[in-house]
Design a protein around this motif. Structure first.
Motif, PDB file in Angstrom:
ATOM      1  N   MET A  29       0.838  -1.209   0.000  1.00 39.86           N
ATOM      2  CA  MET A  29       0.000   0.000   0.000  1.00 39.86           C
ATOM      3  C   MET A  29       0.867   1.251   0.000  1.00 39.86           C
ATOM      4  SD  MET A  29      -2.993  -1.261   2.576  1.00 39.86           S
ATOM      5  CE  MET A  29      -4.018   0.208   2.536  1.00 39.86           C
ATOM      6  N   ALA A  30       1.963   1.200   0.773  1.00 40.27           N
ATOM      7  CA  ALA A  30       2.887   2.342   0.818  1.00 40.27           C
ATOM      8  C   ALA A  30       3.485   2.581  -0.562  1.00 40.27           C
ATOM      9  CB  ALA A  30       3.984   2.085   1.847  1.00 40.27           C
ATOM     10  N   GLN A  31       3.876   1.489  -1.209  1.00 40.22           N
ATOM     11  CA  GLN A  31       4.458   1.575  -2.547  1.00 40.22           C
ATOM     12  C   GLN A  31       3.497   2.260  -3.518  1.00 40.22           C
ATOM     13  OE1 GLN A  31       7.544   0.480  -3.564  1.00 40.22           O
ATOM     14  NE2 GLN A  31       7.073   1.383  -5.566  1.00 40.22           N
ATOM     15  N   SER A  32       2.234   1.870  -3.456  1.00 47.78           N
ATOM     16  CA  SER A  32       1.275   2.433  -4.401  1.00 47.78           C
ATOM     17  C   SER A  32       1.094   3.942  -4.138  1.00 47.78           C
ATOM     18  CB  SER A  32      -0.034   1.645  -4.371  1.00 47.78           C
ATOM     19  OG  SER A  32      -1.050   2.364  -3.744  1.00 47.78           O
ATOM     20  N   TRP A  33       1.194   4.362  -2.876  1.00 49.50           N
ATOM     21  CA  TRP A  33       1.096   5.805  -2.590  1.00 49.50           C
ATOM     22  C   TRP A  33       2.343   6.554  -3.046  1.00 49.50           C
ATOM     23  CZ3 TRP A  33      -2.645   9.073  -2.142  1.00 49.50           C
ATOM     24  CH2 TRP A  33      -3.919   8.590  -1.794  1.00 49.50           C
ATOM     25  N   THR A  34       3.511   5.927  -2.963  1.00 54.83           N
ATOM     26  CA  THR A  34       4.707   6.624  -3.468  1.00 54.83           C
ATOM     27  C   THR A  34       4.575   6.830  -4.973  1.00 54.83           C
ATOM     28  OG1 THR A  34       6.018   4.604  -3.841  1.00 54.83           O
ATOM     29  CG2 THR A  34       6.249   5.683  -1.693  1.00 54.83           C
ATOM     30  N   GLU A  35       3.948   5.867  -5.657  1.00 52.93           N
ATOM     31  CA  GLU A  35       3.744   6.029  -7.105  1.00 52.93           C
ATOM     32  C   GLU A  35       2.749   7.150  -7.387  1.00 52.93           C
ATOM     33  OE1 GLU A  35       2.764   2.010  -8.229  1.00 52.93           O
ATOM     34  OE2 GLU A  35       4.801   1.353  -7.697  1.00 52.93           O
ATOM     35  N   ARG A  36       1.635   7.143  -6.647  1.00 57.01           N
ATOM     36  CA  ARG A  36       0.616   8.179  -6.870  1.00 57.01           C
ATOM     37  C   ARG A  36       1.161   9.574  -6.628  1.00 57.01           C
ATOM     38  NH1 ARG A  36      -5.107   6.244  -4.326  1.00 57.01           N
ATOM     39  NH2 ARG A  36      -5.695   8.355  -4.913  1.00 57.01           N
ATOM     40  N   LEU A  37       2.089   9.689  -5.669  1.00 59.29           N
ATOM     41  CA  LEU A  37       2.585  11.025  -5.322  1.00 59.29           C
ATOM     42  C   LEU A  37       3.920  11.358  -5.987  1.00 59.29           C
ATOM     43  CD1 LEU A  37       1.457  11.305  -1.600  1.00 59.29           C
ATOM     44  CD2 LEU A  37       0.333  12.135  -3.650  1.00 59.29           C
ATOM     45  N   GLY A  38       4.369  10.463  -6.876  1.00 59.77           N
ATOM     46  CA  GLY A  38       5.557  10.780  -7.667  1.00 59.77           C
ATOM     47  C   GLY A  38       6.867  10.710  -6.903  1.00 59.77           C
ATOM     48  N   ILE A  39       6.951   9.845  -5.880  1.00 59.44           N
ATOM     49  CA  ILE A  39       8.206   9.708  -5.139  1.00 59.44           C
ATOM     50  C   ILE A  39       8.694   8.252  -5.120  1.00 59.44           C
ATOM     51  CG2 ILE A  39       8.114  11.744  -3.640  1.00 59.44           C
ATOM     52  CD1 ILE A  39       6.803   9.938  -1.497  1.00 59.44           C
ATOM     53  N   ALA A  40       8.219   7.448  -6.091  1.00 60.02           N
ATOM     54  CA  ALA A  40       8.600   6.036  -6.124  1.00 60.02           C
ATOM     55  C   ALA A  40      10.117   5.875  -6.225  1.00 60.02           C
ATOM     56  CB  ALA A  40       7.910   5.326  -7.286  1.00 60.02           C
ATOM     57  N   GLU A  41      10.736   6.775  -6.983  1.00 58.53           N
ATOM     58  CA  GLU A  41      12.192   6.694  -7.185  1.00 58.53           C
ATOM     59  C   GLU A  41      12.955   6.883  -5.875  1.00 58.53           C
ATOM     60  OE1 GLU A  41      12.433   8.189 -11.375  1.00 58.53           O
ATOM     61  OE2 GLU A  41      11.563   6.295 -10.701  1.00 58.53           O
ATOM     62  N   ALA A  42      12.400   7.689  -4.998  1.00 58.29           N
ATOM     63  CA  ALA A  42      13.094   8.023  -3.745  1.00 58.29           C
ATOM     64  C   ALA A  42      12.637   7.148  -2.577  1.00 58.29           C
ATOM     65  CB  ALA A  42      12.844   9.488  -3.407  1.00 58.29           C
ATOM     66  N   ALA A  43      11.753   6.183  -2.857  1.00 61.76           N
ATOM     67  CA  ALA A  43      11.080   5.457  -1.779  1.00 61.76           C
ATOM     68  C   ALA A  43      12.016   4.688  -0.847  1.00 61.76           C
ATOM     69  CB  ALA A  43      10.049   4.495  -2.369  1.00 61.76           C
ATOM     70  N   ARG A  44      13.162   4.241  -1.368  1.00 63.36           N
ATOM     71  CA  ARG A  44      14.085   3.442  -0.546  1.00 63.36           C
ATOM     72  C   ARG A  44      15.080   4.301   0.214  1.00 63.36           C
ATOM     73  NH1 ARG A  44      11.968  -1.706  -0.518  1.00 63.36           N
ATOM     74  NH2 ARG A  44      10.756  -1.817  -2.422  1.00 63.36           N
ATOM     75  N   ARG A  45      14.995   5.607   0.004  1.00 60.86           N
ATOM     76  CA  ARG A  45      15.969   6.482   0.652  1.00 60.86           C
ATOM     77  C   ARG A  45      15.453   6.999   1.990  1.00 60.86           C
ATOM     78  NH1 ARG A  45      17.475  10.104  -4.486  1.00 60.86           N
ATOM     79  NH2 ARG A  45      18.463  11.401  -2.899  1.00 60.86           N
ATOM     80  N   ARG A  46      16.392   7.408   2.822  1.00 66.33           N
ATOM     81  CA  ARG A  46      16.007   7.970   4.116  1.00 66.33           C
ATOM     82  C   ARG A  46      15.671   9.448   3.964  1.00 66.33           C
ATOM     83  NH1 ARG A  46      19.879   5.381   8.767  1.00 66.33           N
ATOM     84  NH2 ARG A  46      19.453   3.199   8.274  1.00 66.33           N
ATOM     85  N   PRO A  47      14.839   9.972   4.878  1.00 68.76           N
ATOM     86  CA  PRO A  47      14.365  11.351   4.761  1.00 68.76           C
ATOM     87  C   PRO A  47      15.486  12.378   4.565  1.00 68.76           C
ATOM     88  CG  PRO A  47      13.201  10.231   6.514  1.00 68.76           C
ATOM     89  CD  PRO A  47      14.225   9.268   6.015  1.00 68.76           C
ATOM     90  N   ALA A  48      16.604  12.218   5.266  1.00 64.04           N
ATOM     91  CA  ALA A  48      17.669  13.233   5.199  1.00 64.04           C
ATOM     92  C   ALA A  48      18.309  13.318   3.817  1.00 64.04           C
ATOM     93  CB  ALA A  48      18.734  12.953   6.254  1.00 64.04           C
ATOM     94  N   THR A  49      18.112  12.285   2.988  1.00 62.57           N
ATOM     95  CA  THR A  49      18.792  12.263   1.689  1.00 62.57           C
ATOM     96  C   THR A  49      17.871  12.641   0.525  1.00 62.57           C
ATOM     97  OG1 THR A  49      18.308   9.955   1.176  1.00 62.57           O
ATOM     98  CG2 THR A  49      20.215  10.367   2.585  1.00 62.57           C
ATOM     99  N   VAL A  50      16.661  13.114   0.841  1.00 62.31           N
ATOM    100  CA  VAL A  50      15.748  13.542  -0.233  1.00 62.31           C
ATOM    101  C   VAL A  50      15.388  15.020  -0.034  1.00 62.31           C
ATOM    102  CG1 VAL A  50      14.818  11.203  -0.444  1.00 62.31           C
ATOM    103  CG2 VAL A  50      13.575  12.907   0.924  1.00 62.31           C
ATOM    104  N   SER A  51      14.717  15.620  -1.007  1.00 60.42           N
ATOM    105  CA  SER A  51      14.392  17.054  -0.913  1.00 60.42           C
ATOM    106  C   SER A  51      13.219  17.295   0.048  1.00 60.42           C
ATOM    107  CB  SER A  51      14.022  17.581  -2.295  1.00 60.42           C
ATOM    108  OG  SER A  51      12.753  17.083  -2.670  1.00 60.42           O
TER     109      SER A  51
END
Ligand SMILES: Nc1ncnc2c1ncn2[C@@H]1O[C@H](COP(=O)(O)OP(=O)(O)O)[C@@H](O)[C@H]1O
Ligand SMILES: [Mg+2]
Length: 230
Positions: free
Chosen positions: A121-143
């Motif tokens: 379910m989390a994966q599908s929300w990362t896709e809907r919100l356009g952050i699938a590419e960053a999904a495996r990264r930790r918060p400090a390493t994304v914008s």
């Protein structure tokens, strides 16, 4: 008119001699997007916390699905927050040791789903919100924009009846702000979640179905349209 999903009557909240809310009312239906606007210090965040079961008013009542929130036990109230409410604040408040995906899956798991299902379910929300590419990264390493989209995904993934958002785009630059806000409003609309959105942003407010203006702890009087003179 259908019965309100979330309603408050005559809310008063005082901090010592200082009144943050002084007779505030509120009512909203499922699926609506309601913007709460008003000057800094007018009581918007206090109203949001009271509606969300996070702050007991000094007097007045809050009803969610016909239940008086502050007559429930702490445990019942936390259960409602966990299972029926989603939250998005100005800073995303993601857990720094977890990936975005794990952050989004966590409340779904706490709601009783299996880990695999939660991650799906989390994966599908990362896709809907356009952050699938960053999904495996930790918060400090994304914008910052990606973190706020993850916070929206985390709020949506449990399929909440109400999403409470307090200045959710306040820390973003203007380009990101409009986009993230639109994603939040669209997500709630498509899921049928009531959105209670505190914002300073006039663009944000105009994207909502309805605007509630708070001034000095109560609702600003509605401007009366006098119509054209005859
Ligand atoms: N924890 C607190 N202790 C004392 N005063 C507070 C506290 N939180 C808010 N206030 C006061 O209550 C009023 C409303 O605050 P708030 O709800 O945060 O307004 P807004 O979100 O519209 O800026 C302000 O005068 C603020 O200083
Ligand atoms: Mg505030």
């Amino acid at each position: 008119m259908p019965e309100s999903l979330l309603a408050a009557v005559d809310l008063h909240v005082s901090y010592g001699v200082n009144a943050a809310l002084a007779g505030m009312g509120f009512a909203a239906h499922a699926g609506e997007a309601v913007a709460i606007v008003g000057p800094s210090g007018s009581g918007k965040s206090t109203l949001l916390r009271s509606l969300a079961g996070l702050q007991a008013p000094t007097s007045g009542v809050v009803h969610f699905m016909g239940r008086d929130l502050y007559r429930l036990s702490d445990k019942q109230r936390s259960q409602i927050r966990l299972t029926r409410f989603g939250f998005v604040f100005q800073s995303s408040e993601l857990i720094s040791e977890l990936s975005l995906l794990e952050n989004i899956a966590l409340p779904v798991e706490l709601n009783g789903r299996r880990r695999r299902e939660s991650l799906r379910m989390a994966q599908s929300w990362t896709e809907r919100l356009g952050i699938a590419e960053a999904a495996r990264r930790r918060p400090a390493t994304v914008s910052g924009g990606q973190r706020q989209r993850a916070a929206i995904a985390r709020a949506m993934a449990t399929r909440p009846a109400v999403v409470f958002a307090d200045e959710p785009t306040g820390a973003l630059d203007s380009a990101n702000r409009d986009h993230v806000l639109r994603l939040l409003i669209e997500s709630c609309a498509s899921e049928g979640s009531l959105l209670v959105l505190v914002t300073h942003d006039a663009v944000a407010a105009s994207a909502a179905d309805r605007v509630v203006e708070v001034v000095d702890g109560h609702e600003a009087p509605v401007a009366v349209s006098v119509g054209a003179p005859r």
